[in-house]
Design a protein around this motif. Structure first.
Motif, PDB file in Angstrom:
ATOM      1  N   PRO A  42      54.651  40.744  42.096  1.00 57.26           N
ATOM      2  CA  PRO A  42      54.408  41.276  42.984  1.00 57.26           C
ATOM      3  C   PRO A  42      53.474  41.031  43.860  1.00 57.26           C
ATOM      4  CG  PRO A  42      55.383  42.931  41.805  1.00 57.26           C
ATOM      5  CD  PRO A  42      54.803  42.158  41.157  1.00 57.26           C
ATOM      6  N   ALA A  43      54.125  40.726  45.450  1.00 57.04           N
ATOM      7  CA  ALA A  43      52.553  40.285  46.493  1.00 57.04           C
ATOM      8  C   ALA A  43      52.028  39.872  46.073  1.00 57.04           C
ATOM      9  CB  ALA A  43      52.086  41.917  46.916  1.00 57.04           C
ATOM     10  N   THR A  44      52.124  38.156  45.579  1.00 59.02           N
ATOM     11  CA  THR A  44      51.813  37.254  44.858  1.00 59.02           C
ATOM     12  C   THR A  44      52.962  35.895  44.926  1.00 59.02           C
ATOM     13  OG1 THR A  44      51.475  36.963  42.489  1.00 59.02           O
ATOM     14  CG2 THR A  44      50.255  38.852  43.861  1.00 59.02           C
TER      15      THR A  44
ATOM     16  N   HIS B 136      45.725  43.378  43.406  1.00 58.49           N
ATOM     17  CA  HIS B 136      44.960  43.297  43.327  1.00 58.49           C
ATOM     18  C   HIS B 136      43.920  42.839  44.989  1.00 58.49           C
ATOM     19  CE1 HIS B 136      44.731  41.095  39.733  1.00 58.49           C
ATOM     20  NE2 HIS B 136      46.062  40.818  39.749  1.00 58.49           N
ATOM     21  N   HIS B 137      43.615  44.316  45.959  1.00 54.93           N
ATOM     22  CA  HIS B 137      43.747  44.710  46.446  1.00 54.93           C
ATOM     23  C   HIS B 137      42.264  45.661  46.477  1.00 54.93           C
ATOM     24  CE1 HIS B 137      47.230  42.348  48.582  1.00 54.93           C
ATOM     25  NE2 HIS B 137      46.070  42.977  49.037  1.00 54.93           N
ATOM     26  N   VAL B 138      41.695  45.576  48.000  1.00 53.23           N
ATOM     27  CA  VAL B 138      40.990  46.943  47.501  1.00 53.23           C
ATOM     28  C   VAL B 138      41.064  47.550  49.215  1.00 53.23           C
ATOM     29  CG1 VAL B 138      38.163  47.571  48.556  1.00 53.23           C
ATOM     30  CG2 VAL B 138      38.782  45.615  46.550  1.00 53.23           C
ATOM     31  N   SER B 139      41.233  48.625  48.867  1.00 52.68           N
ATOM     32  CA  SER B 139      40.286  50.237  49.992  1.00 52.68           C
ATOM     33  C   SER B 139      39.429  50.330  50.954  1.00 52.68           C
ATOM     34  CB  SER B 139      42.009  50.619  49.654  1.00 52.68           C
ATOM     35  OG  SER B 139      43.236  50.711  49.923  1.00 52.68           O
TER      36      SER B 139
ATOM     37  N   PHE C 270      42.111  44.956  51.693  1.00 50.41           N
ATOM     38  CA  PHE C 270      42.120  43.809  52.027  1.00 50.41           C
ATOM     39  C   PHE C 270      42.658  43.728  50.427  1.00 50.41           C
ATOM     40  CE2 PHE C 270      38.124  45.561  52.104  1.00 50.41           C
ATOM     41  CZ  PHE C 270      37.057  44.371  51.042  1.00 50.41           C
ATOM     42  N   GLN C 271      42.831  41.611  50.125  1.00 50.72           N
ATOM     43  CA  GLN C 271      43.179  41.007  49.354  1.00 50.72           C
ATOM     44  C   GLN C 271      41.333  40.520  48.816  1.00 50.72           C
ATOM     45  OE1 GLN C 271      45.644  38.121  49.386  1.00 50.72           O
ATOM     46  NE2 GLN C 271      46.332  38.195  46.513  1.00 50.72           N
ATOM     47  N   SER C 272      41.985  41.131  47.156  1.00 54.43           N
ATOM     48  CA  SER C 272      40.725  40.695  46.548  1.00 54.43           C
ATOM     49  C   SER C 272      41.274  39.393  45.602  1.00 54.43           C
ATOM     50  CB  SER C 272      39.913  41.542  45.519  1.00 54.43           C
ATOM     51  OG  SER C 272      41.011  42.298  44.358  1.00 54.43           O
ATOM     52  N   HIS C 273      40.126  38.888  44.881  1.00 51.97           N
ATOM     53  CA  HIS C 273      40.238  38.095  43.684  1.00 51.97           C
ATOM     54  C   HIS C 273      40.763  38.837  42.676  1.00 51.97           C
ATOM     55  CE1 HIS C 273      38.778  34.229  45.189  1.00 51.97           C
ATOM     56  NE2 HIS C 273      37.670  35.208  45.854  1.00 51.97           N
ATOM     57  N   PHE C 274      41.000  37.987  41.619  1.00 59.66           N
ATOM     58  CA  PHE C 274      41.839  38.480  40.582  1.00 59.66           C
ATOM     59  C   PHE C 274      40.926  39.688  39.954  1.00 59.66           C
ATOM     60  CE2 PHE C 274      42.882  38.041  36.017  1.00 59.66           C
ATOM     61  CZ  PHE C 274      44.048  37.980  35.925  1.00 59.66           C
TER      62      PHE C 274
ATOM     63  N   ALA D 299      32.487  40.973  42.273  1.00 58.37           N
ATOM     64  CA  ALA D 299      32.665  40.220  41.213  1.00 58.37           C
ATOM     65  C   ALA D 299      34.183  39.677  40.353  1.00 58.37           C
ATOM     66  CB  ALA D 299      31.892  40.402  39.963  1.00 58.37           C
ATOM     67  N   SER D 300      34.761  38.482  39.956  1.00 59.47           N
ATOM     68  CA  SER D 300      36.152  38.763  39.884  1.00 59.47           C
ATOM     69  C   SER D 300      35.902  38.163  38.148  1.00 59.47           C
ATOM     70  CB  SER D 300      36.393  38.324  40.435  1.00 59.47           C
ATOM     71  OG  SER D 300      36.969  36.598  40.208  1.00 59.47           O
ATOM     72  N   ARG D 301      37.349  38.757  37.473  1.00 59.86           N
ATOM     73  CA  ARG D 301      36.415  37.933  35.824  1.00 59.86           C
ATOM     74  C   ARG D 301      36.912  36.834  35.695  1.00 59.86           C
ATOM     75  NH1 ARG D 301      35.490  41.153  31.673  1.00 59.86           N
ATOM     76  NH2 ARG D 301      36.571  43.148  31.828  1.00 59.86           N
ATOM     77  N   ASP D 302      37.268  36.198  36.774  1.00 55.82           N
ATOM     78  CA  ASP D 302      37.353  34.812  36.685  1.00 55.82           C
ATOM     79  C   ASP D 302      36.423  33.905  37.555  1.00 55.82           C
ATOM     80  OD1 ASP D 302      39.023  35.386  39.312  1.00 55.82           O
ATOM     81  OD2 ASP D 302      39.688  33.554  38.956  1.00 55.82           O
ATOM     82  N   GLY D 303      35.307  34.643  37.937  1.00 49.54           N
ATOM     83  CA  GLY D 303      33.856  34.267  38.118  1.00 49.54           C
ATOM     84  C   GLY D 303      33.632  33.712  39.588  1.00 49.54           C
ATOM     85  N   TRP D 304      34.172  35.310  41.164  1.00 50.04           N
ATOM     86  CA  TRP D 304      34.037  34.435  41.852  1.00 50.04           C
ATOM     87  C   TRP D 304      33.700  36.020  42.316  1.00 50.04           C
ATOM     88  CZ3 TRP D 304      35.226  30.956  44.809  1.00 50.04           C
ATOM     89  CH2 TRP D 304      36.361  29.783  44.899  1.00 50.04           C
ATOM     90  N   VAL D 305      31.909  35.712  43.341  1.00 45.76           N
ATOM     91  CA  VAL D 305      31.231  36.810  43.850  1.00 45.76           C
ATOM     92  C   VAL D 305      31.720  36.693  45.106  1.00 45.76           C
ATOM     93  CG1 VAL D 305      29.246  37.276  44.004  1.00 45.76           C
ATOM     94  CG2 VAL D 305      29.610  36.743  42.023  1.00 45.76           C
TER      95      VAL D 305
END
Length: 512
Positions: A65-67, A140-143, A156-160, A178-184
């Motif tokens: 949902p929401a993706t 996958h959001h941050v409040s 706002f939306q975060s990385h996976f 930091a996300s599991r798939d490498g994004w900082v």
């Protein structure tokens, strides 16, 4: 006969070549032709290891949902869906990597902030240090929550799959994810804008921010390296291949900031070593091996600034906790053994009598009856282990309803709160331990039958925030003195929330 009939009704396995074609047709545009991720997350075993196979299957079948992840139940047959779920959890045919050029090409700087002390929050808030950053894994959001009024400020939306907890600059203004798939990612809590992001690898463990606010260090498991970034804009500065003294590569278990030592500490998952990287420009040079007389400066020393100094260990230790002064590190192995390592003498000083699978990374320290204690949950046993940090002996094993994951407290409360989220029958129970008596004095079931976990306190320790880790879930605010619920905020599987002040001051009651 019955066995033959059951086998005859099972769908025939689809060849991998056909699954590879299905992937290219249906998945590659979002997840990358090599499964390294693009608009969607990477689909490799390292990135999916914490996701249950049933959940992988459900997402392919039903979508998210929401993706932009649509379900394939109406497009692919059930055998094709099951085949794809199995295929993406297998290693690719050829090894994958992430080059320095690919990393640099991924870098994005969205704004150029004013880094001066003159910048103030662009929204009304009584205390910017009493903000909470809440990671919502459900979508996958941050409040960002005001810790005085318990009202949302932004979302706002975060990385996976963010992991390892966000880290903050010393002034509490910037937060790094930091996300599991490498994004900082770098986010400005004053302007509520994303500043920059970069993909440092394919699978990342976590990041640490230096106590001077200048550096961000990311630890990867794929590729097996460390990446040093400029904290202002996340431009890459240096990449460290992670290899032991014999040249064998190792995954990074975690990276930490040891502020009193002006250095990063790196735990390795596959090598009996502990690394220390000083970010003090005046750091003394060191010798990597034995020298006849270091005072005479024989041999060629290594510059102390930004170079790894290796402490050999007697075993692989990949879960750690530090004393408040960062003179000692308590480390546990995956087979239940534990030791105390001195970061000063760089050697073992004690064996720790820990059993099961202690979760030291979620430990706390506290003072009681003139002693300094460390307490840790255990992922295998329904206990909280309390260690006397002067004798390095077990002071007490405190029974709780089921194995717990998170243990939290605060300097201004006499209680420690622990969940039992690893238990299938007691995941809804929060146990409250009196730090003076080391006894459980209360148990809360805020939402019976649901996962109640990950407590975090307000700056003053007056309120405890509890995650209801469901989708939909909640953030429940509890009076830390009366244990009564005062408010609840709807959330999408909040897996963790982090108080700015408690993090930047390294509160004894929260993880670092």
């Amino acid at each position: 006969m019955l066995e033959w009939m059951q086998r005859s009704h099972q769908p025939a396995a689809i060849p991998d070549a056909r699954l590879a074609t299905l992937y290219r047709q249906q998945c590659a545009s979002c997840h990358g032709s090599e499964r390294l991720g693009a608009m969607g997350p990477a689909l490799l075993p390292e990135n999916l290891e914490r996701i249950k196979p049933a959940e992988v299957l459900r997402v392919i079948r039903e979508g998210r949902p929401a993706t932009q992840m649509a379900g394939y139940a109406g497009k692919l047959s059930e055998p094709e869906i099951q085949g794809l779920a199995r295929w993406v959890q297998q290693p690719p045919a050829k090894p994958v990597g992430w080059t320095a050029a690919e990393m640099r090409a991924s870098h994005r700087e969205f704004v150029k902030p004013d880094y001066s002390d003159k910048v103030k929050p662009a929204f009304k808030v009584n205390d910017p240090h009493n903000l909470f950053v809440v990671v919502e894994a459900g979508d996958h959001h941050v409040s960002v929550i005001d810790g005085d009024t318990f009202t949302p400020i932004t979302r706002f939306q975060s990385h996976f799959a963010l992991h390892g907890g966000p880290k903050f600059t010393p002034d509490g203004r910037f937060v790094y994810f930091a996300s599991r798939d490498g994004w900082v990612s770098q986010y400005d809590l004053y302007t509520l804008k994303k500043v920059a992001e970069i993909r440092v690898g394919i699978n990342t463990r976590n990041v640490a921010v230096s106590s001077d606010g200048k550096w961000v260090l990311a630890g990867n498991t794929l590729p097996q390296n460390l990446v040093l970034l400029d904290a202002r804009g996340l431009k890459p500065v240096r990449t460290y291949p992670v290899k032991d003294r014999e040249g064998k590569s190792s995954r990074v278990s975690a990276v930490y900031d040891a502020a009193p030592r002006n250095s990063f500490v790196v735990a390795l998952k596959d090598a009996p070593e502990l690394w220390s990287i000083s970010y003090d420009p005046k750091a003394e040079p060191f010798y990597s091996g034995f020298v006849h007389d270091y005072k005479m400066k024989e041999g060629i020393p290594t510059k102390g600034f930004l170079n790894p100094r290796v402490t050999p260990l007697q075993m692989v230790l990949d879960d750690f906790y530090f004393d408040p002064d960062y003179k000692y590190v308590m480390g546990a192995s995956r087979d239940g053994k534990a030791q105390v390592i001195s970061l000063v003498s760089r050697g073992k000083v004690a064996e720790l009598p820990l059993r099961g699978m202690p979760h030291l990374g979620s430990g706390i320290t506290f003072k009681a009856n003139g002693r300094l204690y460390m307490a840790s949950t255990n992922l295998n046993t329904p206990t909280v282990t309390v260690i006397d940090m002067q004798s390095w002996k077990v002071a007490k094993e405190i029974p709780i309803p089921g194995p717990g994951f998170f243990l939290r407290s605060h300097e201004d409360t006499p209680y420690a709160w622990v969940d039992s989220m690893m238990s299938p029958t007691a995941k809804d129970t929060i146990s409250i331990i009196d730090k003076r008596t080391l006894e459980v004095v209360r148990q809360l079931r805020l939402r019976p039958g649901k996962t109640n976990a990950h407590v975090e306190f307000t700056r003053d320790g007056r309120y405890a925030l509890v995650s209801i880790m469901e989708n939909p879930g909640e953030l429940v605010i509890v009076d830390a003195k009366t244990f009564r619920e005062v408010k609840a905020l709807p959330m999408s599987k909040p897996i963790g929330k982090y108080n700015v002040y408690n993090k930047v001051t390294r509160s004894e009651g929260t993880s670092h």
